[in-house]
Design a protein around this motif. Structure first.
Motif, mmCIF file in Angstrom:
data_model
loop_
_atom_site.group_PDB
_atom_site.id
_atom_site.type_symbol
_atom_site.label_atom_id
_atom_site.label_comp_id
_atom_site.label_asym_id
_atom_site.label_seq_id
_atom_site.Cartn_x
_atom_site.Cartn_y
_atom_site.Cartn_z
ATOM 1 N N ASP A 1 0.749 -0.980 0.125
ATOM 2 C CA ASP A 1 0.168 0.069 0.128
ATOM 3 C C ASP A 1 0.743 1.270 0.089
ATOM 4 O O ASP A 1 0.295 2.292 -0.464
ATOM 5 C CB ASP A 1 -1.052 -0.052 1.320
ATOM 6 N N GLU A 2 1.891 1.169 0.676
ATOM 7 C CA GLU A 2 2.905 2.460 0.829
ATOM 8 C C GLU A 2 3.435 2.377 -0.532
ATOM 9 O O GLU A 2 3.578 3.929 -1.002
ATOM 10 C CB GLU A 2 3.830 2.225 1.767
ATOM 11 N N LEU A 3 3.979 1.546 -1.080
ATOM 12 C CA LEU A 3 4.637 1.854 -2.584
ATOM 13 C C LEU A 3 3.747 1.952 -3.617
ATOM 14 O O LEU A 3 3.923 3.111 -4.537
ATOM 15 C CB LEU A 3 5.246 0.505 -2.701
ATOM 16 N N ARG A 4 2.510 1.597 -3.541
ATOM 17 C CA ARG A 4 1.590 1.877 -4.384
ATOM 18 C C ARG A 4 0.960 3.352 -4.274
ATOM 19 O O ARG A 4 0.768 4.120 -5.418
ATOM 20 C CB ARG A 4 0.211 1.015 -4.432
ATOM 21 N N ALA A 5 0.978 3.906 -2.987
ATOM 22 C CA ALA A 5 0.563 5.375 -2.888
ATOM 23 C C ALA A 5 1.551 6.026 -3.417
ATOM 24 O O ALA A 5 1.306 7.227 -4.144
ATOM 25 C CB ALA A 5 0.390 5.530 -1.491
ATOM 26 N N ALA A 6 2.954 5.946 -3.139
ATOM 27 C CA ALA A 6 4.163 6.745 -3.833
ATOM 28 C C ALA A 6 3.995 6.699 -5.408
ATOM 29 O O ALA A 6 3.869 7.822 -6.143
ATOM 30 C CB ALA A 6 5.370 6.303 -3.309
ATOM 31 N N TYR A 7 3.541 5.468 -5.985
ATOM 32 C CA TYR A 7 3.639 5.341 -7.261
ATOM 33 C C TYR A 7 2.204 6.309 -7.781
ATOM 34 O O TYR A 7 2.435 6.970 -8.854
ATOM 35 C CB TYR A 7 3.407 3.963 -7.598
ATOM 36 N N ASP A 8 1.286 6.070 -7.390
ATOM 37 C CA ASP A 8 -0.176 6.791 -7.765
ATOM 38 C C ASP A 8 0.241 8.268 -7.591
ATOM 39 O O ASP A 8 -0.059 9.196 -8.540
ATOM 40 C CB ASP A 8 -1.331 6.311 -6.880
#
Length: 337
Positions: free
Chosen positions: A188-195
């Motif tokens: 979730d943390e990495l996906r949020a940074a990507y988004d």
């Protein structure tokens, strides 16, 4: 006199065969001069059940030595703070080189590179690492080779085969973080940074002429086009590009079952590859760039090449993991910002 059911006898026999196979591999590795790794520390036998395409696998809750049989999957494990003892090189029959994104972590962990012959994984070298977990599969050649020797790998250590149907870094990392290592919050943390980064760059760039597509030419001269659901196509769409659905439009299927590209013959290239913009990604030869393809008598006449709307992308863009994707976003921002 004790009795044993036929199912129990089969289970006992299978465990015995697996143990004997792993022991034989380890003995062979030692005899061939491959130094085995140190035994695992005590107290590491707690497991969890993971549902995989090969059935349920009991994986250690706190693995101590993980062998990764796909270079493109290693970065995920470092992001999840997992102990990667060994990994194969990016390409067969080459020296292993760590990706810049995880080179420091690999050096600190003492991660080594295993030999990876083109005709299959070196099982003796894998066994010599004394892994308590093997992560294999993913896209391309690594999946095919791992599937062929899955039983032998499972005899060495619990083996999780990442499905080849997981085409994007989001799907692969979600599976590893959530299903295998019980760390969905890290995904979730990495996906949020990507988004957040995608939204930022999408607002800052001006995409070239629409529609677009992505092609790759091999050293053999064969030309491949990314399937409509490939990870790179998904990224370009999110950044505001308009990839043409060439696979759907032409009824194309992957050149290998479950793959992410289809082949275009020279006689059909002029018809199929008509999008206004073409991105070129090297396949197995970094020299296969826009400049090289522009000299091809067929490709050079395509609209994108004639109009100066063909653009190079790095080889890492083809089957990018999280780190490759974030670097690619930077590249696209610099080119079209």
């Amino acid at each position: 006199m004790s009795s044993m059911t036929s199912a129990a006898r089969r289970s006992f026999s299978a465990r015995g065969a697996a143990t004997a196979f792993a022991a034989a591999l380890l003995a062979l590795a030692t005899a061939c001069g491959v130094a085995p790794a140190a035994p695992l520390a005590p107290g590491t036998d707690a497991t969890r059940t993971v549902a995989t395409i090969k059935g349920e696998v009991q994986v250690p809750v706190r693995p101590q030595r993980i062998v990764v049989l796909n270079h493109a999957l290693a970065g995920y494990l470092f992001h999840l703070d997992q102990p990667v003892a060994a990994v194969v090189p990016e390409f067969t029959d080459t020296e292993g080189v760590a990706a810049p994104a995880w080179a420091d972590q690999a050096a600190a962990a003492g991660t080594v590179f295993l030999p990876w012959p083109a005709d299959g994984f070196n099982l003796e070298a894998i066994a010599a690492q004394r892994p308590d977990l093997i992560i294999a599969g993913g896209l391309g050649f690594p999946f095919a080779q791992a599937e062929q020797v899955y039983d032998q790998l499972s005899a060495i250590a619990p083996t999780v085969l990442v499905p080849k149907t997981l085409q994007t870094w989001q799907q692969q990392l979600s599976f590893l973080a959530g299903d295998v290592f019980a760390a969905p919050q890290r995904y979730d943390e990495l996906r949020a940074a990507y988004d957040a980064r995608v939204a930022e760059v999408a607002a800052a760039i001006t995409p070239p002429s629409k529609p677009s597509t992505v092609i790759s030419r091999a050293s053999s001269g064969k030309v491949y086009v990314l399937m409509d659901d490939a990870g790179l196509i998904t990224l370009l769409t999110e950044l505001g590009f308009e990839p043409a659905p060439l696979a759907q439009r032409n009824g194309a299927v992957p050149y290998t079952p479950g793959g992410d590209m289809f082949e275009v013959s020279p006689e059909n290239a002029g018809v199929v590859l008509d999008p206004a913009t073409i991105f070129v990604v090297p396949f197995d030869d970094p020299k296969q760039t826009v400049a090289a393809l522009a000299k091809d008598p067929v490709l050079g006449r395509l609209p994108a090449f004639r109009n100066g709307s063909a653009f190079d992308l790095p080889q890492s863009a083809l089957r990018a993991d999280y780190d490759d994707t974030m670097e690619l976003i930077d590249t696209i921002e610099q080119r079209f910002g």
